[in-house]
Design a protein around this motif. Sequence first.
Motif, PDB file in Angstrom:
ATOM      1  N   CYS A  47       0.836  -1.207   0.000  1.00  0.00           N
ATOM      2  CA  CYS A  47       0.000   0.000   0.000  1.00  0.00           C
ATOM      3  C   CYS A  47       0.869   1.254   0.000  1.00  0.00           C
ATOM      4  CB  CYS A  47      -0.912   0.006   1.225  1.00  0.00           C
ATOM      5  SG  CYS A  47      -1.820  -1.546   1.460  1.00  0.00           S
ATOM      6  N   TYR A  48       0.489   2.209  -0.845  1.00  0.00           N
ATOM      7  CA  TYR A  48       1.257   3.440  -0.996  1.00  0.00           C
ATOM      8  C   TYR A  48       0.643   4.617  -0.226  1.00  0.00           C
ATOM      9  CZ  TYR A  48       3.964   1.102  -4.617  1.00  0.00           C
ATOM     10  OH  TYR A  48       4.798   0.244  -5.291  1.00  0.00           O
ATOM     11  N   SER A  49      -0.441   4.368   0.486  1.00  0.00           N
ATOM     12  CA  SER A  49      -1.082   5.425   1.272  1.00  0.00           C
ATOM     13  C   SER A  49      -1.887   4.781   2.396  1.00  0.00           C
ATOM     14  CB  SER A  49      -2.010   6.269   0.393  1.00  0.00           C
ATOM     15  OG  SER A  49      -3.107   5.491  -0.059  1.00  0.00           O
ATOM     16  N   GLU A  50      -2.303   5.603   3.349  1.00  0.00           N
ATOM     17  CA  GLU A  50      -3.123   5.091   4.450  1.00  0.00           C
ATOM     18  C   GLU A  50      -4.487   4.631   3.940  1.00  0.00           C
ATOM     19  OE1 GLU A  50      -3.257   8.114   7.416  1.00  0.00           O
ATOM     20  OE2 GLU A  50      -1.179   7.806   8.064  1.00  0.00           O
ATOM     21  N   ASP A  51      -4.994   5.312   2.919  1.00  0.00           N
ATOM     22  CA  ASP A  51      -6.276   4.923   2.337  1.00  0.00           C
ATOM     23  C   ASP A  51      -6.191   3.522   1.727  1.00  0.00           C
ATOM     24  OD1 ASP A  51      -8.998   5.443   1.446  1.00  0.00           O
ATOM     25  OD2 ASP A  51      -8.156   5.591  -0.578  1.00  0.00           O
ATOM     26  N   GLU A  52      -5.097   3.249   0.990  1.00  0.00           N
ATOM     27  CA  GLU A  52      -4.902   1.915   0.415  1.00  0.00           C
ATOM     28  C   GLU A  52      -4.741   0.870   1.517  1.00  0.00           C
ATOM     29  OE1 GLU A  52      -1.807   1.663  -2.470  1.00  0.00           O
ATOM     30  OE2 GLU A  52      -2.607   3.267  -3.733  1.00  0.00           O
ATOM     31  N   ARG A  53      -4.038   1.251   2.602  1.00  0.00           N
ATOM     32  CA  ARG A  53      -3.863   0.322   3.729  1.00  0.00           C
ATOM     33  C   ARG A  53      -5.210  -0.066   4.336  1.00  0.00           C
ATOM     34  NH1 ARG A  53      -2.071   3.192   8.982  1.00  0.00           N
ATOM     35  NH2 ARG A  53      -4.239   3.849   8.626  1.00  0.00           N
ATOM     36  N   ASP A  54      -6.063   0.936   4.556  1.00  0.00           N
ATOM     37  CA  ASP A  54      -7.375   0.669   5.162  1.00  0.00           C
ATOM     38  C   ASP A  54      -8.214  -0.256   4.284  1.00  0.00           C
ATOM     39  OD1 ASP A  54      -6.561   2.337   7.179  1.00  0.00           O
ATOM     40  OD2 ASP A  54      -7.707   4.082   6.476  1.00  0.00           O
ATOM     41  N   LYS A  55      -8.155  -0.040   2.963  1.00  0.00           N
ATOM     42  CA  LYS A  55      -8.924  -0.886   2.046  1.00  0.00           C
ATOM     43  C   LYS A  55      -8.384  -2.315   2.041  1.00  0.00           C
ATOM     44  CE  LYS A  55     -10.410   2.822  -1.072  1.00  0.00           C
ATOM     45  NZ  LYS A  55     -10.268   3.427  -2.427  1.00  0.00           N
ATOM     46  N   ALA A  56      -7.050  -2.445   2.112  1.00  0.00           N
ATOM     47  CA  ALA A  56      -6.434  -3.776   2.129  1.00  0.00           C
ATOM     48  C   ALA A  56      -6.802  -4.520   3.406  1.00  0.00           C
ATOM     49  CB  ALA A  56      -4.920  -3.644   1.998  1.00  0.00           C
ATOM     50  N   GLN A  57      -6.804  -3.802   4.529  1.00  0.00           N
ATOM     51  CA  GLN A  57      -7.179  -4.428   5.801  1.00  0.00           C
ATOM     52  C   GLN A  57      -8.634  -4.902   5.770  1.00  0.00           C
ATOM     53  OE1 GLN A  57      -6.151  -1.205   8.451  1.00  0.00           O
ATOM     54  NE2 GLN A  57      -4.151  -2.085   8.954  1.00  0.00           N
ATOM     55  N   ALA A  58      -9.490  -4.083   5.163  1.00  0.00           N
ATOM     56  CA  ALA A  58     -10.902  -4.466   5.058  1.00  0.00           C
ATOM     57  C   ALA A  58     -11.067  -5.691   4.161  1.00  0.00           C
ATOM     58  CB  ALA A  58     -11.712  -3.293   4.514  1.00  0.00           C
ATOM     59  N   LYS A  59     -10.261  -5.758   3.102  1.00  0.00           N
ATOM     60  CA  LYS A  59     -10.359  -6.876   2.166  1.00  0.00           C
ATOM     61  C   LYS A  59      -9.869  -8.187   2.785  1.00  0.00           C
ATOM     62  CE  LYS A  59      -8.617  -8.544  -2.278  1.00  0.00           C
ATOM     63  NZ  LYS A  59      -7.717  -8.279  -3.432  1.00  0.00           N
ATOM     64  N   LEU A  60      -8.743  -8.132   3.525  1.00  0.00           N
ATOM     65  CA  LEU A  60      -8.132  -9.358   4.052  1.00  0.00           C
ATOM     66  C   LEU A  60      -8.689  -9.779   5.411  1.00  0.00           C
ATOM     67  CD1 LEU A  60      -4.382  -8.875   3.015  1.00  0.00           C
ATOM     68  CD2 LEU A  60      -6.218 -10.048   1.799  1.00  0.00           C
ATOM     69  N   GLY A  61      -9.429  -8.888   6.057  1.00  0.00           N
ATOM     70  CA  GLY A  61     -10.084  -9.275   7.305  1.00  0.00           C
ATOM     71  C   GLY A  61      -9.260  -8.997   8.546  1.00  0.00           C
ATOM     72  N   LYS A  62      -9.851  -9.282   9.703  1.00  0.00           N
ATOM     73  CA  LYS A  62      -9.251  -8.893  10.987  1.00  0.00           C
ATOM     74  C   LYS A  62      -8.001  -9.693  11.340  1.00  0.00           C
ATOM     75  CE  LYS A  62     -12.385 -11.898  13.605  1.00  0.00           C
ATOM     76  NZ  LYS A  62     -13.405 -11.937  14.682  1.00  0.00           N
ATOM     77  N   ASN A  63      -7.774 -10.825  10.690  1.00  0.00           N
ATOM     78  CA  ASN A  63      -6.606 -11.649  11.018  1.00  0.00           C
ATOM     79  C   ASN A  63      -5.356 -11.265  10.211  1.00  0.00           C
ATOM     80  OD1 ASN A  63      -7.973 -13.248  12.923  1.00  0.00           O
ATOM     81  ND2 ASN A  63      -8.845 -14.519  11.279  1.00  0.00           N
ATOM     82  N   CYS A  64      -5.461 -10.207   9.422  1.00  0.00           N
ATOM     83  CA  CYS A  64      -4.308  -9.804   8.609  1.00  0.00           C
ATOM     84  C   CYS A  64      -3.251  -9.117   9.474  1.00  0.00           C
ATOM     85  CB  CYS A  64      -4.743  -8.879   7.477  1.00  0.00           C
ATOM     86  SG  CYS A  64      -5.363  -7.282   8.028  1.00  0.00           S
ATOM     87  N   GLU A  65      -2.028  -9.105   8.964  1.00  0.00           N
ATOM     88  CA  GLU A  65      -0.898  -8.463   9.655  1.00  0.00           C
ATOM     89  C   GLU A  65      -0.452  -7.252   8.843  1.00  0.00           C
ATOM     90  OE1 GLU A  65       3.687  -9.543   9.589  1.00  0.00           O
ATOM     91  OE2 GLU A  65       2.562 -10.995  10.801  1.00  0.00           O
ATOM     92  N   THR A  66      -0.258  -6.112   9.517  1.00  0.00           N
ATOM     93  CA  THR A  66       0.136  -4.881   8.831  1.00  0.00           C
ATOM     94  C   THR A  66       1.526  -4.448   9.285  1.00  0.00           C
ATOM     95  OG1 THR A  66      -2.168  -4.152   8.672  1.00  0.00           O
ATOM     96  CG2 THR A  66      -0.469  -2.475   8.361  1.00  0.00           C
ATOM     97  N   SER A  67       2.418  -4.212   8.307  1.00  0.00           N
ATOM     98  CA  SER A  67       3.778  -3.745   8.605  1.00  0.00           C
ATOM     99  C   SER A  67       3.983  -2.368   7.994  1.00  0.00           C
ATOM    100  CB  SER A  67       4.822  -4.707   8.024  1.00  0.00           C
ATOM    101  OG  SER A  67       4.634  -6.008   8.523  1.00  0.00           O
TER     102      SER A  67
END
Length: 564
Positions: free
Chosen positions: A478-498
């Motif tokens: 993700c190149y922005s916080e907006d893209e990060r939020d969309k990716a988290q929503a897509k992959l669900g609550k068990n995803c890991e964010t770095s």
Amino acid sequence: VLLKEVIDNSIDEFIVGFGNKIDIQIQDNRVKVRDYGRGIPLGKLVECVSQINTGAKYNDDVFQFSVGMNGVGTKAVNALSSYFRVIAIRDGKAKEAIFEQGKLKSEKLAATKPGTKNGTYFEFVPDETIFGKYSFNMEYVEKRLWNYAYLNAGLTLTLNGKPYESKNGLLDLLTNELESESLYSIGSYNGLHLKFAFTHTNTYGENYFSFVNGQYTSDGGTHLNAFKEGFIKGVNDFFHESYKSEDIREGITAAILVKVKDPVFESQTKNKLGNTDIRQWVVGEVQSGLDDWLHKNPKAAEMLQKKIEANEKLRTELSAVKKEAKEAAKKVSIRIPKLDDCRFHLEDGAKGQNSMIFITEGQSASGVMTHSRDANTQAIFSLRGKPENMYGKKQSDIYKNDELYQLMMALGIENSVENLKYSKIVIATDADNDGFHIRNLVLTFFLGYFEELVTSGRVWILETPLFRVRTKKENIYCYSEDERDKAQAKLGKNCETSRFKGLGEINPSEFRQFIDPKTMHLTPVEISQLKIVPQLLSFYMGKNTPERRHFIEEHLLSNADIDV
């Protein structure tokens, strides 16, 4: 590019004497263009926007100096748009055709309202399935519209209601670019097939705006080379001297337009002219046109000669400093120590057309990139840290700064920007405050001494991902916080964010995709007008004035999270 292709057709109508106004609207990524030319023949409307090798521009007698003769433009726009609508208006009748993803959906013929002027109307929406998420760079669009206006005196273009028009052509271009920066009054020549304007400033390097049949050629070509040759001959003939070309051209800013019946460009984007048969007449006409202007403007001629002699003196002083620097460099190493070079360069022709050099921050980042790059076309130059702020320094100071001297030598631009080894210069720093500061220091160096690198579109910024969101099955960068939020929503609550804090933190196996020419994100470094460069550098990189302090305080407060 899509907008340009549509406007080019309208410009061609103006060139052959039909329609002196073009209205453009851009809103919510929907583009509308209306010209007042003759209008596409109603019976050929669908063919002209959907079938290759159709259209009037294949007739040389009709469009002798058209921007392009290949009939590809509007067909490509149609094919690359999710929605494409065209209406031709001719003598009280109108025909409409609507396409989606290049496929014809409907067409109809009708009478127009009384008083409706002839012409053509285009409306299109670029296809997001092809281009991804996009937006129009309005500053870039405005600059291109000004170029159309400068090259077509008598034509009025409007963008969302704002007019763009010029009475004095290339003279207006240089006047607006430089304002009061020129050392003498701007010289100009207006011939039937050749027009040019020129002056000198106290900046380093050379700047050119070159055009063919109204097309901006950012990479120059045979017409620009012929102009330079003719200018040097004209100066030496007028002053009865044998000045060196670098002394005559140092500090020059010039604009040139040639009209060529059969222009040969190196690609559909038409950035560089290849016609060799124009050299002789362009050289001769530039030479005679310059000689005539210098005779009519003796004070300007005197200032030009003083500038050339000052350049000559500076070059002599620099030669001694250059010699010392090169002797010192030989003692250290035969090769440039911070450069991991690539195999092919611009001088290698087609093999080097896509060559690029990444200017990186520190050894960890350069190490990752070196292991991820394509060694055939991608070079890496590693900065030790923050380079020196070169604002306000003399050109000879480059040779006293080992790091920037090595960078200049790595790029191959010591004697001329024309000797640049790479097609692209990519600044690749971390996406943090230190990285942004280093980016500004490198740009200050380029804008201060090698401005043409930026104005010719050679300098780019590498955008790298800020976040990685992943599960065991999928990674999303993700190149922005907006893209990060969309990716988290897509992959669900068990995803890991770095969060990537620096380029050196990214694994080489992952990093390859971020510098792959097919997938990397590059942002061009652009300047709206040359006259703003000294102002910007003075404000941001000069002395710490109260105005700058106020600017920093104001923007720090506006971006801070304050708990009261």
